[in-house]
Design a protein around this motif. Structure first.
Motif, PDB file in Angstrom:
ATOM      1  N   SER A 142       0.845  -1.197   0.000  1.00  0.00           N
ATOM      2  CA  SER A 142       0.000   0.000   0.000  1.00  0.00           C
ATOM      3  C   SER A 142       0.879   1.246   0.000  1.00  0.00           C
ATOM      4  O   SER A 142       2.104   1.166   0.177  1.00  0.00           O
ATOM      5  N   ALA A 143       0.255   2.380  -0.150  1.00  0.00           N
ATOM      6  CA  ALA A 143       0.989   3.644  -0.175  1.00  0.00           C
ATOM      7  C   ALA A 143       1.637   3.960   1.169  1.00  0.00           C
ATOM      8  O   ALA A 143       2.613   4.716   1.226  1.00  0.00           O
ATOM      9  N   ARG A 144       1.113   3.392   2.248  1.00  0.00           N
ATOM     10  CA  ARG A 144       1.664   3.656   3.582  1.00  0.00           C
ATOM     11  C   ARG A 144       2.651   2.581   4.020  1.00  0.00           C
ATOM     12  O   ARG A 144       3.120   2.582   5.152  1.00  0.00           O
ATOM     13  N   ALA A 145       2.983   1.639   3.128  1.00  0.00           N
ATOM     14  CA  ALA A 145       3.896   0.551   3.455  1.00  0.00           C
ATOM     15  C   ALA A 145       5.328   1.065   3.587  1.00  0.00           C
ATOM     16  O   ALA A 145       5.678   2.126   3.053  1.00  0.00           O
ATOM     17  N   PRO A 146       6.184   0.318   4.295  1.00  0.00           N
ATOM     18  CA  PRO A 146       7.598   0.717   4.422  1.00  0.00           C
ATOM     19  C   PRO A 146       8.308   0.814   3.080  1.00  0.00           C
ATOM     20  O   PRO A 146       9.161   1.682   2.879  1.00  0.00           O
ATOM     21  N   GLY A 147       7.976  -0.081   2.159  1.00  0.00           N
ATOM     22  CA  GLY A 147       8.558  -0.031   0.825  1.00  0.00           C
ATOM     23  C   GLY A 147       7.654   0.729  -0.123  1.00  0.00           C
ATOM     24  O   GLY A 147       6.487   0.990   0.165  1.00  0.00           O
TER      25      GLY A 147
END
Length: 216
Positions: free
Chosen positions: A134-139
């Motif tokens: 997702s857009a809020r993921a670490p990567g």
């Protein structure tokens, strides 16, 4: 011979939140004990492959959490520390880290070796999926992450060591799949034997794929 395996995520967040996931992981771990193994080993990714005794400990203080698990001085890497914490009062017979960038064949050979340390072996495999979901993921978000994550989830659910053994290291690295090497250790321990698989839970609350699974 491998008689049972559980897959749980190595996230320190499971010690403070993610209650449903923690419950699912502990159900999988209870099933490991029910298999009455002669040896229970915790496997997880780290910077290098290292074996530790069952009394080894780890701490989550570097991640801002005042949590220590185990009986001796903290030496375990993050993945194994979380595994030790999930085990509670029941210490394993040993811990085994595998290098996060280990080649496939090295992972499979390590798994095969672990599967032969006792007549009946159980593994607690600390591994997660993609961190690009997702857009809020670490990567960085990657549209290829969700299909890759589904591939791992299906392999766990179907107890398919061949699918885990076929995970491409370069693809996994691109999608921030830090559990790839540990999952391939599981594949090596399982070999060509048949198991019943159960995916107890799959979630990605912060854009990282977390699984709780069981092979028996």
């Amino acid at each position: 011979m491998l008689v049972a395996a559980a897959v749980c995520p190595p996230t320190p967040l499971i010690t403070l939140q993610l209650d449903d996931l923690r419950t699912a992981c502990r159900a999988a771990i209870a099933a490991l004990h029910d298999a009455r193994p002669d040896a229970l080993v915790v496997v997880g990714g780290a910077q290098a492959a290292t074996a530790y005794g069952g009394r080894a400990a780890g701490t989550l203080r570097p991640w801002g959490m005042d949590v220590t698990a185990g009986r001796e001085g903290p030496v375990l890497p993050l993945s194994l520390t979380v595994g030790r914490w999930l085990l509670g009062d029941r210490a394993p017979d040993g811990f085994q880290s595998v290098a996060l960038d280990a080649p496939i064949e090295e992972c499979l050979q390590l798994g095969e070796k672990l599967g032969k340390i006792a007549p009946k072996v159980a593994l607690l495999v600390m591994a997660d999926g993609s961190a690009c979901l997702s857009a809020r993921a670490p990567g960085k978000y990657d549209e290829a992450a969700r299909p890759y994550n589904r591939l791992i989830a299906d392999a766990i659910a179907q107890a398919d060591p061949g699918a885990l053994a076929a995970l491409d290291p370069a693809h996994a690295d691109r999608l921030w799949v830090s559990g790839r090497a540990a999952l391939q250790v599981l594949a090596g321990a399982a070999g060509t034997r048949r198991y019943e698989g159960r995916l107890l839970m799959e979630t990605a609350p912060y854009g990282v794929g977390y699984f709780a699974g069981l092979w028996t």
